[in-house]
Scaffold this motif. Structure first.
Motif: not given
Lengths: 388, 388
Positions: A142-148, A166-168, A170, A173, A200, A256-257
């Protein structure tokens, strides 16, 4: 004969009033199960194999309680304990907003989870579809859903977006990813594509099955207005969403990404109002976007008239071969049960594309209306084509 | 005299019934403003300078509508258009759950945003506090709050946690961070510390003012049960939260985020039920945690009896100097308006600590009950001490 006519008349009146229940006119299968989007531990609302919705609420002192779904109100029936129960007619597969009316008060159903749409936080229900697996929560990476949260100079306000990585993401880098900017529709907000759209989970499942490339998805709020000058309080607020998108959101995400900062790796899509907005933004900034998706909308909405390519979007579609060169994908979709204004305006847009010799992909969602299941399917299709 | 007594009797009955409104007995300041946690564009609910809550709902056919807040129901008054309006008595500063009763149906207020607590998604309201700035959404660098779905073998279910990563986390791929595991209370879930607790904004503000070190905060769901064996359907479900925390959540976080994998850089804290759970987990796994925080709770709850150190938590506090050596911080907090069971059980725990010569920090939140404002303040204090 008179009796029969009276009966028909009374049924017709009841149907016009919108107050007849499906249960009074047709057989309702007794295989109701709690909805998938109920609050934890709540037994109601429920859905049966026909797609009927059954609700139940305790209202001992009420005179009338109704289920209001799909523009139809269905009367509930009270038992000896003050518990009201009732059903709707079969609903289309997918997600629907609804509410309860208790003696004239329109309120959320205390049994359902709540979603932002139709201009309010309120009840929603999920009618299982043959293709519900596309957004099922499964044991896949599972990917992450981030609130910004961020400050927006153009609006003078704090704003918020959700970012799917998406998964992977993190793990390595050094890896950089393409980005899809994905917009909601009228009277919805930045929570819609996760809450109702399941963007997601659609991406997680596609990526797990190697049907879509890993990508970042950014979901912001399409409502963005210039602060009103104090001396001019009655002025209609001016939208600055395009400025916010181009000058605030995209630079923020690129900083940021780990994005690939290049038009070939940046897509933009939206549903309904969002399709209209993102088409304008894409065509005004083809140096920034190479992939467009319009889900149940185009920038000529609501017109079904032939498009004048000289004036439409300042002539942006006039040079068809240049548009073909610029856009690696121009994707359009619509549901078979949408109100005529949508297929008609999209049809007029497609006629223009064909006259201009502009390539596009056209998708039809069978049996769905201007609702989230059409847009989940649209994202599921579109995400398999972008960045390839 | 008889009249006076009757009047007093009738007021007493009304107060016992919980149906008298503040407006009927005291002056209500007419400076109501829409609540900060209203739905977009909604004018009600409102709050005035006394902390009274005013609600309004259209219910033309209702006989009785009430505002139910803080365990007291307040009758609303209907106008000629079917609009019901009414106020509560002054509420404590901070966040409170509430609901409306419409002819006996308990429903969310269609004007408020919704929060998970008291075992349901429902209405909440914010009474401005002198120290509301600690969680204000400001133009400072903001961390990300990420939603992470994962499969849990111990429960056999998909679960979800929220992960706060501090501002700067994405910028330097070599930097590693300490982690605080932060738990909610009874009848709440993993959404509480962001939705009501504003943990992300408290950390953003503290970090911006160099009052807390940048840290990762992980918020999971304290309810985790072993799957019931099918042959034993009536068995009481066994909690496996400790196993989920130690064997699933912590390894997941250490694998997906840039943490410092060492007890000196891992803290655990919780509120109420979460304080109880995390104290047990911390003491069972001092090789994993060096910083503990108990917000309005301890593991001896609800007992106010002197603690037997030989048996309490299997004698984990028996060797006071060893506990002092292991725990760099043992932090406890409570609000002055909490029900007696909380200060009494925390008091019994502190007596034990003193007898064992165990160092601890004790914080008292003035004028707040067993509610979120006590816990926001507790986090605000605690976060300034950990990892230093």
């Amino acid at each position: 004969m008179i009796v029969n006519n009276l009966k028909i008349l009374s049924m017709a009146i009841a149907m016009v009033m919108g107050n007849i229940t499906f249960a009074q006119t047709a057989k309702v299968n007794d295989d109701f199960k709690p909805s998938e989007v109920n609050q934890p531990g709540k037994l109601y609302p429920q859905v049966n194999s026909q797609g009927c919705v059954r609700v139940q609420i305790s209202a001992p002192d009420a005179k009338m309680v109704q289920l209001d779904i799909g523009g139809v109100t269905n009367n509930l029936v009270k038992d000896g304990n003050g518990l009201w129960t009732g059903e709707s007619a079969p609903q289309d597969p997918g997600f629907h907003y609804y509410q309860l009316n208790v003696d004239g008060a329109s309120v959320p159903d205390p049994g359902s989870r709540y979603f932002y749409g139709a201009g309010r936080w309120g009840s929603g229900i999920e009618i299982p579809a043959d293709d519900s697996h596309i957004f099922a929560l499964q044991d896949v990476p599972h990917g992450l859903v981030s609130e910004l949260n961020y400050f927006s100079k153009h609006t003078g306000l704090m704003r918020r977006c959700f970012v799917y990585t998406p998964p992977g993401y993190e793990a390595d880098a050094n890896m950089r990813y393409p980005v899809l900017y994905l917009q909601h529709g009228s009277f919805e907000d930045e929570t819609g594509w996760i809450g109702q759209g399941k963007a997601n989970l659609i991406l997680d499942n596609l990526i797990a099955h190697h049907k879509a490339l890993p990508m970042i998805v950014v979901m912001d709020n399409g409502y963005a207005f210039k602060p009103l000058a104090s001396a001019d309080g009655n002025a209609r607020p001016a939208s600055v969403f395009e400025e916010v998108m181009m000058q605030e959101i995209i630079p923020l995400i690129d900083s940021r990404f780990r994005t690939v900062v290049h038009r070939d790796h940046r897509a933009i899509a939206g549903l309904s109002m969002g399709a209209n907005q993102t088409m304008r933004i894409a065509m005004n900034h083809l140096d920034h976007f190479a992939w467009y998706g319009g889900f149940s909308g185009t920038a000529n909405y609501p017109s079904a008239q032939p498009i004048d390519v000289d004036t439409f979007l300042d002539g942006k579609f006039k040079n068809g071969s240049w548009v073909n060169q610029q856009l690696q994908l121009l994707w359009l979709g619509v549901g078979t049960k949408e109100e005529p204004v949508f297929p008609k305006s999209i049809g007029a847009f497609r006629n223009m594309l064909e006259q201009q010799g502009i390539r596009h992909v056209f998708y039809v969602s069978q049996g769905t209306a201007h609702e989230w299941h059409t847009w989940r399917r649209s994202l599921h299709q579109y995400a398999q084509l972008v960045f390839k």
